[in-house]
Design a protein around this motif. Sequence first.
Motif, PDB file in Angstrom:
ATOM      1  N   THR A   5       0.847  -1.200   0.000  1.00 25.68           N
ATOM      2  CA  THR A   5       0.000   0.000   0.000  1.00 25.68           C
ATOM      3  C   THR A   5       0.885   1.254   0.000  1.00 25.68           C
ATOM      4  O   THR A   5       2.011   1.243   0.493  1.00 25.68           O
ATOM      5  CB  THR A   5      -0.955   0.030   1.219  1.00 25.68           C
ATOM      6  N   ASP A  39      -5.777   2.120   2.046  1.00 22.52           N
ATOM      7  CA  ASP A  39      -5.817   0.672   1.792  1.00 22.52           C
ATOM      8  C   ASP A  39      -6.054   0.377   0.316  1.00 22.52           C
ATOM      9  O   ASP A  39      -5.770  -0.731  -0.150  1.00 22.52           O
ATOM     10  CB  ASP A  39      -6.951   0.011   2.587  1.00 22.52           C
ATOM     11  N   GLY A  40      -6.574   1.375  -0.425  1.00 27.21           N
ATOM     12  CA  GLY A  40      -6.870   1.161  -1.842  1.00 27.21           C
ATOM     13  C   GLY A  40      -5.851   1.800  -2.778  1.00 27.21           C
ATOM     14  O   GLY A  40      -6.111   1.931  -3.967  1.00 27.21           O
ATOM     15  N   LYS A  87      -4.559  -5.970  -8.154  1.00 29.49           N
ATOM     16  CA  LYS A  87      -4.542  -5.681  -6.706  1.00 29.49           C
ATOM     17  C   LYS A  87      -5.679  -4.706  -6.360  1.00 29.49           C
ATOM     18  O   LYS A  87      -6.369  -4.880  -5.354  1.00 29.49           O
ATOM     19  CB  LYS A  87      -3.180  -5.064  -6.356  1.00 29.49           C
ATOM     20  N   TYR A  91      -8.917  -5.597  -3.979  1.00 27.56           N
ATOM     21  CA  TYR A  91      -9.284  -4.779  -2.819  1.00 27.56           C
ATOM     22  C   TYR A  91     -10.738  -4.315  -2.926  1.00 27.56           C
ATOM     23  O   TYR A  91     -11.522  -4.463  -1.975  1.00 27.56           O
ATOM     24  CB  TYR A  91      -8.340  -3.569  -2.705  1.00 27.56           C
TER      25      TYR A  91
END
Length: 285
Positions: A5, A39-40, A87, A91
């Motif tokens: 991240t 987190d994204g 990824k 997520y």
Amino acid sequence: MQIRTMTEKDIPAGTRLKDIAGWNQTEADWRIFLNAGRDGCFVAEVDDVVRGTAATIVYGGRFAWVGMVLVDPENRGHGIGTTLLKKCLEYLDSIQVPCIKLDATPLGKPIYEGLGFASEYELERWTLKRRREDLPRQGQTDPDEFMPAPLLENVLKADREVFGADRSAVLRAVNRAAPRFTDSVWNAGGMEGYAFGRRGSFADHLGPWIAKDEATGHRILDRFLAQSSREVVLTDCSNANPFIKRILQARGFEYSRPLARMFRGRNEYPGQPELVCAILGPEFG
Ligand SMILES: CC(C)(COP(=O)(O)OP(=O)(O)OC[C@H]1O[C@@H](n2cnc3c(N)ncnc32)[C@H](O)[C@@H]1OP(=O)(O)O)[C@@H](O)C(=O)NCCC(=O)NCCS
């Protein structure tokens, strides 16, 4: 290659990649993504050097946007872009976002198609280059004339309908950074149009730029051009709009490059694209 991240410390590395790509974003744009949810947001490292980025932002639970997909030219064609995208999707699927959208460059489009994205409509980047001697004098707006808070709330409410979801946190940040570019046009019947703008790294960027008719679209553009003191002005216009090209050509803008709006999942909140002269930007929608 390692994916992790993104943090604030990665902003200079991300800025290096977007400068190589010739993009106009600033550190403030990376911060909007990180503040919305780190987190994204992801970086790809090769031998401890950041060689790729991809960021996501969720709009009111209705859909998410993917932006800032960048890979160092020295590392392209080895699957880094595809891995970063996977990824992001992993997520967003894990937090059950029903639809994922993005605005693809021709380089990015094949990757997104391979991951199940479909085209919604076409967008175009248009550019105005002005001579220094033709620029308006700076500081024409009295800060008292910046948009009052209650009016801004009404604009943000209208934007939820036009965009299809709540992106008020992003637009508030854009307004805070460049309040002189926030504009709206009203008549007795209500809102006729509105606009926001950003001071990018090499150009001023007009968008979102919303207008119910051509005269309002012209008026908003002319007010933006009077507030901008940069020689280069950019805007990402929508081909779904019937009059935008006439307005841009009349003011001397020239076509720069295509973008494809794409989505994956159920596109249940497309907004009102016919009212959109220009989007906020490909990275945010
Ligand atoms: C778009 C971009 C992010 C792609 O990054 P990338 O790391 O080169 O992407 P990938 O390697 O995953 O995929 C690119 C190509 O390499 C191929 N590839 C994937 N893995 C590979 C591997 N292990 N070995 C060789 N080729 C591979 C892919 O099939 C793809 O081929 P295609 O162009 O025929 O579809 C990069 O070109 C870039 O930064 N461009 C400038 C900014 C930009 O336009 N970003 C997109 C915004 S929407």
